[in-house]
Write an enzyme that holds these catalytic residues in place. Structure first.
Site, PDB file in Angstrom:
ATOM      1  N   VAL A  82      -1.852 -45.564  -7.835  1.00  0.00           N
ATOM      2  CA  VAL A  82      -3.190 -45.050  -8.608  1.00  0.00           C
ATOM      3  C   VAL A  82      -3.723 -43.882  -7.721  1.00  0.00           C
ATOM      4  O   VAL A  82      -3.818 -43.711  -6.197  1.00  0.00           O
ATOM      5  CB  VAL A  82      -4.021 -46.200  -9.376  1.00  0.00           C
ATOM      6  CG1 VAL A  82      -5.544 -45.817  -9.795  1.00  0.00           C
ATOM      7  CG2 VAL A  82      -3.902 -47.062  -9.573  1.00  0.00           C
ATOM      8  N   LYS A  83      -4.066 -42.874  -8.192  1.00  0.00           N
ATOM      9  CA  LYS A  83      -4.869 -41.734  -6.922  1.00  0.00           C
ATOM     10  C   LYS A  83      -6.329 -42.028  -7.853  1.00  0.00           C
ATOM     11  O   LYS A  83      -6.811 -42.167  -8.588  1.00  0.00           O
ATOM     12  CB  LYS A  83      -4.124 -40.447  -8.378  1.00  0.00           C
ATOM     13  CG  LYS A  83      -4.080 -39.355  -7.343  1.00  0.00           C
ATOM     14  CD  LYS A  83      -2.908 -38.455  -8.023  1.00  0.00           C
ATOM     15  CE  LYS A  83      -3.305 -36.980  -6.889  1.00  0.00           C
ATOM     16  NZ  LYS A  83      -2.230 -35.380  -7.576  1.00  0.00           N
TER      17      LYS A  83
END
EC number: 2.2.1.2
Length: 214
Positions: A82-83
């Site tokens: 997850v960015k």
């Protein structure tokens, strides 16, 4: 060093993955929007092609919104990372997610302080931007060098993803400076395989072989 593909174009990913040099993929809201397709569908398709970390970015601006979205995104595939944006809210979210075992890629890093804060919060990856720093006259290579020195000095487990890569020279430089990963736009992969002397040399070999076989 690992190479990630910085694209969400499934056709391009399939083609370049056949070279055997792709270790992962990074995306962002801009990259996803260019495809004009459902976010989740695209990420899942990419995960089926590349067996490595696949970054998918949240769009919430508060820690609560980021965490909620991240938990959902992380369920799409085991390889999803997850960015998270490098903000105070992003750091809060990164801290929570790291404690839950959700891998994070903290993005939009432009200073050593930002990188250090992200690593302290528990980021799995940190993404300093090369091209964008050069645009404002800042030494992006020094940032990579400093971040790697800090990681080695304090034994942080985070890995550096050199982002905003625009040229083969960028890739070569960050490799020498110790970036763990370079995330590269798909058109640049082709350029990394090419040189006029290679083309001319192959042409000469083929011409000489054809003459020999007559």
């Amino acid at each position: 060093m690992k190479f990630f593909l910085d694209t969400a174009n499934v056709a391009a990913i399939k083609a370049i993955n056949e070279l055997g040099v792709v270790d992962g993929v990074t995306t962002n809201p801009t990259i996803i929007s260019r495809e004009g397709r459902d976010f989740e569908t695209v990420i899942k398709e990419i995960c089926d092609i590349v067996d490595g970390p696949i970054s998918a970015e949240v769009t919430g601006l508060t820690a609560d919104a980021m965490v909620e979205e991240a938990r959902s995104i992380a369920k799409w595939h085991d390889n999803v990372v997850v960015k998270i944006p490098m903000t105070t809210e992003g750091l809060k979210a990164t801290n929570i997610l790291s404690k839950e075992g959700i891998k994070t890629n903290v993005t939009l890093i432009f200073t050593v302080s930002q990188g250090l804060m992200a690593m302290k919060a528990g980021a799995t990856y940190i993404s300093p931007f090369i091209g964008r720093l050069e645009d404002i006259g800042t030494d992006a290579y020094q940032l990579i060098s400093d971040l790697r020195e800090i990681i080695d000095l304090y034994d942080f487990q985070a890995e550096i993803i050199a982002a905003s890569i625009r040229t083969t020279a960028h890739v070569e430089a960050v490799a020498k400076l110790g970036a763990h990963i370079a995330t590269i736009p798909d058109p640049l992969f082709a350029k990394m395989t090419q040189h006029p002397l290679t083309t001319n040399g192959l042409k000469t070999f083929m011409e000489d072989w054809a003459s020999f076989k007559k």
